[in-house]
Every structure is written in structure tokens, then in C-alpha cells.
Design an enzyme around this catalytic site. Structure first.
Site, PDB file in Angstrom:
ATOM      1  N   ARG A  24      20.790  -6.059  -2.251  1.00  9.43           N
ATOM      2  CA  ARG A  24      21.031  -7.626  -2.760  1.00  9.43           C
ATOM      3  C   ARG A  24      20.223  -7.943  -3.781  1.00  9.43           C
ATOM      4  NH1 ARG A  24      18.403  -8.643   2.427  1.00  9.43           N
ATOM      5  NH2 ARG A  24      16.374  -9.391   1.948  1.00  9.43           N
ATOM      6  N   TYR A  35       3.918  -2.661   8.884  1.00  6.01           N
ATOM      7  CA  TYR A  35       2.638  -3.465   7.749  1.00  6.01           C
ATOM      8  C   TYR A  35       2.205  -1.867   8.461  1.00  6.01           C
ATOM      9  CZ  TYR A  35       3.677  -7.199   5.077  1.00  6.01           C
ATOM     10  OH  TYR A  35       3.984  -8.376   4.202  1.00  6.01           O
ATOM     11  N   GLU A  36       1.259  -1.048   8.212  1.00  4.68           N
ATOM     12  CA  GLU A  36       0.503  -0.205   9.087  1.00  4.68           C
ATOM     13  C   GLU A  36      -0.562   0.213  10.259  1.00  4.68           C
ATOM     14  OE1 GLU A  36      -1.495   2.239   7.417  1.00  4.68           O
ATOM     15  OE2 GLU A  36      -1.793   2.300   9.295  1.00  4.68           O
ATOM     16  N   GLN A  66       0.800  -1.293   0.089  1.00  2.00           N
ATOM     17  CA  GLN A  66       0.019  -0.124  -0.273  1.00  2.00           C
ATOM     18  C   GLN A  66       1.099   1.226  -0.383  1.00  2.00           C
ATOM     19  OE1 GLN A  66      -3.283   2.634   1.927  1.00  2.00           O
ATOM     20  NE2 GLN A  66      -2.503   0.080   3.010  1.00  2.00           N
ATOM     21  N   GLY A  75      -8.587  20.218  20.563  1.00  2.00           N
ATOM     22  CA  GLY A  75      -7.825  21.029  19.947  1.00  2.00           C
ATOM     23  C   GLY A  75      -8.539  22.556  21.639  1.00  2.00           C
ATOM     24  N   GLY A  76      -7.995  23.673  20.930  1.00  2.00           N
ATOM     25  CA  GLY A  76      -8.597  24.360  21.956  1.00  2.00           C
ATOM     26  C   GLY A  76     -10.480  24.709  22.389  1.00  2.00           C
ATOM     27  N   GLN A  77     -11.180  24.229  21.577  1.00  2.00           N
ATOM     28  CA  GLN A  77     -12.112  24.228  21.266  1.00  2.00           C
ATOM     29  C   GLN A  77     -12.903  22.885  21.466  1.00  2.00           C
ATOM     30  OE1 GLN A  77     -14.248  27.084  20.859  1.00  2.00           O
ATOM     31  NE2 GLN A  77     -12.348  27.905  19.313  1.00  2.00           N
ATOM     32  N   ASP A 112       0.353   3.913   6.093  1.00  2.00           N
ATOM     33  CA  ASP A 112       1.037   3.739   4.871  1.00  2.00           C
ATOM     34  C   ASP A 112       0.354   4.849   3.920  1.00  2.00           C
ATOM     35  OD1 ASP A 112       1.935   0.944   5.214  1.00  2.00           O
ATOM     36  OD2 ASP A 112      -0.357  -0.260   5.227  1.00  2.00           O
ATOM     37  N   ASN A 129       9.652   0.130  -2.086  1.00  2.00           N
ATOM     38  CA  ASN A 129       9.071   0.188  -0.969  1.00  2.00           C
ATOM     39  C   ASN A 129       9.306  -1.499  -0.409  1.00  2.00           C
ATOM     40  OD1 ASN A 129       6.682  -0.211  -1.530  1.00  2.00           O
ATOM     41  ND2 ASN A 129       5.878  -0.543   0.294  1.00  2.00           N
ATOM     42  N   THR A 163      13.520  -9.180 -11.840  1.00  2.00           N
ATOM     43  CA  THR A 163      14.868  -8.635 -11.531  1.00  2.00           C
ATOM     44  C   THR A 163      16.278  -9.453 -10.973  1.00  2.00           C
ATOM     45  OG1 THR A 163      14.136  -7.392  -9.517  1.00  2.00           O
ATOM     46  CG2 THR A 163      13.891  -6.638 -10.908  1.00  2.00           C
TER      47      THR A 163
END
Ligand code: COA
Length: 425
Positions: free
Chosen positions: A104, A138-139, A17, A246-248, A168, A96, A74
């Protein structure tokens, strides 16, 4: 109309991914993305989480639009040779793999530069340099090691991962930015460079506000957290449930139908600027001036009571009715939308963040389009390639091989079994 990256060729040596997210974005921006895949198998996601027998999975198709597919083993001499030829004439290579895989294969950064000093080699790894740099990731591992899991969920429950693929897809987006910046810098330096994005870094970057809170803890309790004022704080940022962060102050509140619909909820922010209107809407106009509610400081002492009163009102309406009443008053809120509701939303189809795509093996399916719009480079979403679909095209028209060279490549088996590899041109 030409696309923003129309003159950029990318060797896409990515899988699963994170990497494919990056190259798909670049393809949508106009780059020619050539995905290198193992003959006969391809990206492992082609066959993972399959819903239609023998067809490429949605896992694969939804991450690989607008690309071309070239099968190359390859690890064979000819396969590596063809990949190196492609590197010579490309602008970017993205990968990735687990740490050490490219080395290698013989494709060290030095070797890649030797082949093409202008190329940008962009990589995603689980970790940056350090004790874990050799680890596969992984994720959800990224979410854990980047600070997201320890700060997500509820105080009295286990650490929780989020459905948003911040490790990911989040890291893929970071890498795409790095690649575009490196292409821009190359205009003045004439050189390529390495671009690295670690998944741990990517998640930590998205958890910036939690690192902020870690430091604030030294100076007192975090007043916007649900642990305040009745609970206790330890020496690290606790899980904040659905608090706004957050501030709110904000929270997720039940709406009409919550007993049977798991998504009959709305996110409600008690923005200070519109506190008076909130009081009127929920039938508590006296709270406008009541010292127990009139200021943010006072409300922070009694968040549970404030949100319970607001929820008593939201429970009398559907989440869409609440939205319709609050929006004209500029009170920030948003319904919890299910995937079913999102998939059917005509506005999202109209802007093409949701797009239907046709596919020869699986028919029509719904996907997410490009989340950023360029007025001079509109993205057109085309289907993902079949495995090796563009073998002939790339050998002839990109690598410019003559018939004898093509025959040699095919004979070598580097593209897979000879008969099946050039079927589509
Ligand atoms: N021809 C021949 N061999 C190929 C090939 C091709 N076209 N494409 C890949 N391979 C080989 C590689 O050479 C490597 O072999 P080796 O280990 O013998 O050197 C192997 O296939 C792939 O290696 P790897 O990356 O380790 O795959 P994996 O399935 O074991 O691990 C991940 C998957 C995602 C865990 C790992 O790639 C990883 O940690 N990547 C970095 C972080 C990342 O992006 N994670 C998120 C993924 S969504």
C-alpha cells in the site's frame, strides 16, 4: 576490531518485538541499523508499558539497542522519496508490518528491486501463504497456532502460553539467520532476494518434538508422558506438564522453602547413566538392583513413585544445595531461577549476557546482551536511540544531502514538525 557485519547497512522498518529482535541482533554483529519511525510517535512500544513518565519504555529500549533513529512519514511524497533513497544505498530492508502494508505504501518487491537489485527484503508475517496469510499476529497467537499452547501446561487445565517469546523473538532470530545467509549468497549471485519468516512456522519449528510425538502416538502410548501408564491418550499429543519430553525422564521437584517461595524448585533428570548415584543420594541404594527400579522400562511404569521418592529428598535441601550435591555426581539438574535471582547473578553480568546501559531519559537499566559470542566480533551494547535522534546525521552523512535538500526535506514536514526534527546531530 571490525565487526562481522561492519559493512552492512540496514533499513530497519520494524516495530513491536519480532522485527526489532532481528535488527538488534544484526546491529550487535556490527551492521549499521537505521530505524525508520513515524514522526512524533515512533515505534508504538516507546510508550507502551511505560514505567518512567515521558521516557522511552523498557519494552522499546531493550529491543532497539545499537540502532539509529530517523523519523519519516513514509505516507508523504517526500518521506517516501527519502526512504527510497535510503533503499538505493542499503544492503537490507527489514519489516514486520501487517500483510499488505508495504504494498500500500508503494514498496512492492518489484519496486524495491527496481530501486536496488542487490537489496535483501526481509519480512516477518504471522502466517505463510494460505488461508490465514492476511491475518495480524501477536506473540501468544503465534504460540497458539504453532502448536506450543496445545502441548504446554497440564492435562486437566487450559492450554498455556510460555513466558519465553518464542513467536516474536524466536522468529526474529530465524529472520536474522536468513538475512545473513542471503548476504552470503549475494557474494556469488550479486543479487538480493526476499527473505520471509512466518511466526507460525517459527513456533512449529520449535515444537518439532511434539510433531514427532504426534506420529509416535500411532504406534502406542508415549511412555515418557505423565499420562503413562495410568491415564489415557487420545488422538493428539497431550499436555506433558513438566515431563522432560526426551528419552531421560525428568520433573520439577519441590525443594526446601517451597511453601513460601514460588520458585523453590529444581528440575531433576533421572538420566539412566547415573541412576545408581541417584539411588545412593536419595537413600535408596537397594533400587540399584531392585527389578522394579533398576531399568528405565521399569521406572517408566512407576514415574510418580520414583519422583515422589526423589522429591522427599530434595525437600530437605534448598535448590542450590541440591545442585551442589548432584553436580559433582554428574546428575543433570537445574534450579528454577526467578527473574530477581537472574538479574543479580554475578556470573551472568561477567559474561555480559546481562548488561547495564545508561539512558539519557531513564538512567541506568538492566538488559539482556547478545546470546551468541563471536571471538572476532565482540558485541558492545549501546543504548537505544531517542526518537529522530539521528535525523541530521543520516540526512547529511548517509543520504549526503546538501543544505538546500535538507531544508526542502524539513520544510515538507516528512520528518515531523520542522523545529524538533534536527535538534540533535
Ligand atoms: N510513516 C507513515 N506510516 C507508517 C509508518 C511511517 N513511518 N510506519 C508505519 N506506518 C503505517 C503503515 O503504513 C500502516 O498503515 P496502513 O495500514 O494504513 O497501510 C500502519 O502504520 C502500520 O500497520 P500495521 O503493521 O498493520 O500495524 P498494527 O499496529 O495495526 O499491527 C501487528 C501490528 C504487529 C499486529 C502487525 O504489524 C503484524 O501482524 N505484523 C506481522 C506479524 C508480526 O510481526 N507480529 C509480531 C509483532 S511483535
Amino acid at each position: 576490531m571490525t565487526k562481522a557485519l561492519h559493512d552492512v547497512r540496514i533499513v530497519d522498518f520494524t516495530h513491536v518485538q519480532s522485527g526489532p529482535t532481528c535488527t538488534q541482533l544484526l546491529a550487535w554483529l556490527g551492521a549499521d541499523v537505521i530505524k525508520i519511525e513515524r514522526p512524533g510517535v515512533g515505534d508504538i512500544t516507546r510508550s507502551q508499558l511505560r514505567d518512567v513518565p515521558a521516557a522511552d519504555s523498557l519494552y522499546f529500549t531493550m529491543l532497539n539497542h545499537n540502532k539509529r533513529s530517523l523519523t519519516l512519514d513514509t505516507k508523504t511524497k517526500e518521506g517516501l522519496h527519502l526512504l527510497e533513497e535510503l533503499i538505493r544505498i542499503s544492503d537490507v530492508m527489514v519489516e514486520n508490518f501487517a500483510p499488505g502494508v508495504l504494498d500500500r505504501m508503494g514498496l512492492t518487491w518489484e519496486r524495491v528491486q527496481e530501486l536496488n537489485p542487490r537489496i535483501i527484503l526481509a519480512s516477518i508475517k504471522g502466517f505463510g501463504p494460505g488461508p490465514f496469510e492476511e491475518c495480524k499476529v501477536y506473540e501468544n497467537i503465534a504460540q497458539c497456532v504453532g502448536g506450543a499452547a496445545s502441548t504446554t501446561g497440564f492435562d486437566d487445565a487450559v492450554p498455556t502460553v510460555t513466558g519465553a517469546q518464542i513467536g516474536d523473538s524466536g522468529t526474529g532470530i530465524n529472520l536474522a539467520l536468513g538475512i545473513v545467509a542471503a548476504l552470503y549468497q549475494r557474494k556469488t549471485t550479486g543479487r538480493g532476494q526476499q527473505v520471509m519468516a512466518s511466526m507460525q512456522d517459527g513456533v512449529l519449528n520449535l515444537c518439532r518434538v511434539k510433531l514427532r510425538d504426534q506420529q509416535r502416538l500411532q504406534h502406542g502410548p508415549l511412555m515418557e508422558y505423565p499420562q503413562y501408564p495410568h491415564g489415557s491418550f487420545g488422538d493428539t499429543v497431550p499436555r506433558a506438564g513438566n515431563a522432560s519430553g526426551g528419552g531421560q525422564p525428568g520433573s520439577i521437584l519441590k525443594c526446601k522453602g517451597w511453601e513460601s517461595d514460588p520458585n523453590a524448585y529444581i528440575y531433576f533428570v533421572t538420566q539412566a547413566q547415573v541412576w545408581g548415584d541417584i539411588c545412593d543420594v536419595i537413600g535408596r541404594p537397594e533400587w540399584r538392583t531392585d527389578p522394579g527400579y533398576a531399568t528405565l522400562e521399569a521406572r517408566l511404569q512407576n514415574q510418580d513413585g520414583v519422583f515422589a521418592a526423589i522429591e522427599a529428598w530434595t525437600m530437605t535441601k534448598t535448590k542450590f544445595e541440591v545442585m551442589a550435591i548432584l553436580n559433582p555426581l554428574d546428575i543433570p539438574c537445574g534450579p528454577v531461577l526467578s527473574m530477581r535471582e537472574l538479574a543479580a547473578d554475578p556470573a551472568l553480568h561477567a559474561t555480559e549476557i546481562l548488561v547495564e546501559v545508561d539512558h539519557p531519559e531513564r538512567g541506568r537499566y538492566l538488559t539482556v546482551g547478545i546470546p551468541v559470542k563471536l571471538s572476532d566480533s565482540p558485541a558492545e551494547i549501546t543504548r537505544s536511540p531517542l526518537l529522530g535522534e539521528h535525523n541530521a546525521d543520516i540526512l547529511r552523512n548517509v543520504l549526503k544531502l546538501d543544505e538546500a535538500a535538507i531544508e526542502k526535506a524539513l520544510e515538507s514536514g516528512a520528518l515531523g514538525r520542522k523545529r524538533s526534527t534536527m535538534a540533535v546531530s
